[in-house]
Design a protein around this motif. Sequence first.
Motif, PDB file in Angstrom:
ATOM      1  N   GLN A   1       1.009  -1.245   0.042  1.00 55.05           N
ATOM      2  CA  GLN A   1       0.009   0.000   0.023  1.00 55.05           C
ATOM      3  C   GLN A   1       0.856   1.229   0.015  1.00 55.05           C
ATOM      4  O   GLN A   1       0.600   2.012  -0.590  1.00 55.05           O
ATOM      5  CB  GLN A   1      -0.936  -0.010   1.163  1.00 55.05           C
ATOM      6  CG  GLN A   1      -1.976   1.284   1.431  1.00 55.05           C
ATOM      7  CD  GLN A   1      -1.914   1.643   2.903  1.00 55.05           C
ATOM      8  OE1 GLN A   1      -1.270   1.542   3.603  1.00 55.05           O
ATOM      9  NE2 GLN A   1      -2.968   2.428   3.061  1.00 55.05           N
ATOM     10  N   ILE A   2       1.939   1.027   0.690  1.00 58.58           N
ATOM     11  CA  ILE A   2       2.721   2.574   0.921  1.00 58.58           C
ATOM     12  C   ILE A   2       3.561   2.612  -0.450  1.00 58.58           C
ATOM     13  O   ILE A   2       3.532   3.866  -0.802  1.00 58.58           O
ATOM     14  CB  ILE A   2       3.601   2.228   1.913  1.00 58.58           C
ATOM     15  CG1 ILE A   2       3.024   2.113   3.408  1.00 58.58           C
ATOM     16  CG2 ILE A   2       4.945   3.477   2.056  1.00 58.58           C
ATOM     17  CD1 ILE A   2       4.021   2.095   4.664  1.00 58.58           C
ATOM     18  N   ILE A   3       4.025   1.612  -1.171  1.00 58.21           N
ATOM     19  CA  ILE A   3       4.887   1.824  -2.281  1.00 58.21           C
ATOM     20  C   ILE A   3       3.647   2.187  -3.221  1.00 58.21           C
ATOM     21  O   ILE A   3       4.061   3.106  -4.122  1.00 58.21           O
ATOM     22  CB  ILE A   3       5.201   0.321  -2.538  1.00 58.21           C
ATOM     23  CG1 ILE A   3       6.359  -0.054  -1.896  1.00 58.21           C
ATOM     24  CG2 ILE A   3       5.926   0.285  -4.094  1.00 58.21           C
ATOM     25  CD1 ILE A   3       6.733  -1.435  -2.094  1.00 58.21           C
ATOM     26  N   GLY A   4       2.553   1.788  -3.389  1.00 63.47           N
ATOM     27  CA  GLY A   4       1.413   2.429  -4.240  1.00 63.47           C
ATOM     28  C   GLY A   4       1.252   3.457  -4.212  1.00 63.47           C
ATOM     29  O   GLY A   4       0.955   4.382  -5.318  1.00 63.47           O
ATOM     30  N   LEU A   5       1.231   4.170  -2.834  1.00 60.08           N
ATOM     31  CA  LEU A   5       0.609   5.512  -2.461  1.00 60.08           C
ATOM     32  C   LEU A   5       1.808   6.485  -3.118  1.00 60.08           C
ATOM     33  O   LEU A   5       1.553   7.396  -3.596  1.00 60.08           O
ATOM     34  CB  LEU A   5       0.299   5.613  -1.201  1.00 60.08           C
ATOM     35  CG  LEU A   5      -1.000   5.049  -0.688  1.00 60.08           C
ATOM     36  CD1 LEU A   5      -1.142   4.988   0.612  1.00 60.08           C
ATOM     37  CD2 LEU A   5      -2.110   5.733  -1.432  1.00 60.08           C
ATOM     38  N   LEU A   6       3.194   5.764  -2.796  1.00 61.45           N
ATOM     39  CA  LEU A   6       4.142   6.952  -3.267  1.00 61.45           C
ATOM     40  C   LEU A   6       4.299   6.945  -4.639  1.00 61.45           C
ATOM     41  O   LEU A   6       4.564   8.107  -5.251  1.00 61.45           O
ATOM     42  CB  LEU A   6       5.585   6.094  -2.598  1.00 61.45           C
ATOM     43  CG  LEU A   6       5.712   6.127  -1.096  1.00 61.45           C
ATOM     44  CD1 LEU A   6       6.818   5.315  -0.972  1.00 61.45           C
ATOM     45  CD2 LEU A   6       5.961   7.528  -0.719  1.00 61.45           C
ATOM     46  N   ILE A   7       4.020   5.829  -5.392  1.00 62.60           N
ATOM     47  CA  ILE A   7       3.883   5.819  -6.809  1.00 62.60           C
ATOM     48  C   ILE A   7       2.956   6.646  -7.294  1.00 62.60           C
ATOM     49  O   ILE A   7       3.125   7.604  -8.294  1.00 62.60           O
ATOM     50  CB  ILE A   7       3.858   4.500  -7.493  1.00 62.60           C
ATOM     51  CG1 ILE A   7       5.004   3.642  -7.142  1.00 62.60           C
ATOM     52  CG2 ILE A   7       3.767   4.436  -9.014  1.00 62.60           C
ATOM     53  CD1 ILE A   7       4.896   2.058  -7.604  1.00 62.60           C
ATOM     54  N   TYR A   8       1.533   6.675  -6.731  1.00 60.25           N
ATOM     55  CA  TYR A   8       0.457   7.307  -7.023  1.00 60.25           C
ATOM     56  C   TYR A   8       0.854   8.959  -7.010  1.00 60.25           C
ATOM     57  O   TYR A   8       0.430   9.783  -7.676  1.00 60.25           O
ATOM     58  CB  TYR A   8      -0.762   7.009  -6.330  1.00 60.25           C
ATOM     59  CG  TYR A   8      -2.013   7.840  -6.227  1.00 60.25           C
ATOM     60  CD1 TYR A   8      -2.840   7.661  -7.628  1.00 60.25           C
ATOM     61  CD2 TYR A   8      -2.221   8.874  -5.508  1.00 60.25           C
ATOM     62  CE1 TYR A   8      -3.872   8.363  -7.687  1.00 60.25           C
ATOM     63  CE2 TYR A   8      -3.404   9.577  -5.348  1.00 60.25           C
ATOM     64  CZ  TYR A   8      -3.996   9.754  -6.504  1.00 60.25           C
ATOM     65  OH  TYR A   8      -5.299  10.343  -6.626  1.00 60.25           O
ATOM     66  N   THR A   9       1.346   9.233  -5.821  1.00 60.82           N
ATOM     67  CA  THR A   9       1.684  10.542  -5.288  1.00 60.82           C
ATOM     68  C   THR A   9       2.716  10.954  -6.432  1.00 60.82           C
ATOM     69  O   THR A   9       2.452  12.290  -6.822  1.00 60.82           O
ATOM     70  CB  THR A   9       2.412  10.867  -3.978  1.00 60.82           C
ATOM     71  OG1 THR A   9       1.234  10.176  -3.154  1.00 60.82           O
ATOM     72  CG2 THR A   9       2.606  12.099  -3.445  1.00 60.82           C
TER      73      THR A   9
END
Length: 230
Positions: free
Chosen positions: A211-219
């Motif tokens: 989730q954290i990796i996905g959110l960082l990529i999304y951001t």
Amino acid sequence: MYPSIFGLEHILYLVITTLIMVASLILIKRLCKTKRAQDIAIIIAGGLLLVSIILNRIFITIHSDSWTYLIPKSFCGMTSLLLGIATLVFIRNHNHNVFHFLTYLAFLGGVVANFYPDYIGQAQSVFHSRTITGLLHHTLSVYVVVLLIITGRFAPTIKKWYCLPIGLMGYIVFGLFIIQAFGVNNAMLINAPLVAWLYWYVVGPLFIALQIIGLLIYTKIKNSKSTPQS
């Protein structure tokens, strides 16, 4: 013949519900321009989700030998119940912290459970009360998440990454409580693996990390799009 995963009844269910979801989401996006109209659409979707999970628990309890089956003892069941309630209670509170926990679980769990419903063969028809309500609450949970996103009620953000681990810890505490208080054999998959050796203490941290990796990529993608080109 009992229905099976990716059997005819399962495939027809996936095709029909997907078409209905996509068509209705497109209509809501095009026609529900005001906040009031969007709120009504969310209330209806959240209400249907709540009704489906409550009926599912009732039907499961009727076919069991204990009232404790009324309590959602799985991640998907509890998430559907809480998400249904949250859409009704926090409809005016955009991006409430509770959505930054429930939406991730609801979407992932709903998609996986729709494509791999291991309970689908429990009766001779997919329209058996336990089976169809089980399929519907998983489908509606995914639908509600997408609806919250397209109406702007929920937007992923790395700033609220902590909501997921806090929520997951709450599930584990609840599972331990009902195991000890009501003598339930298992709850929230505390005493059993999800798949093979993958217990909650392995899947949980992995899910949080993804989730954290996905959110960082999304951001990063979002910021790059909003940055003016020189």
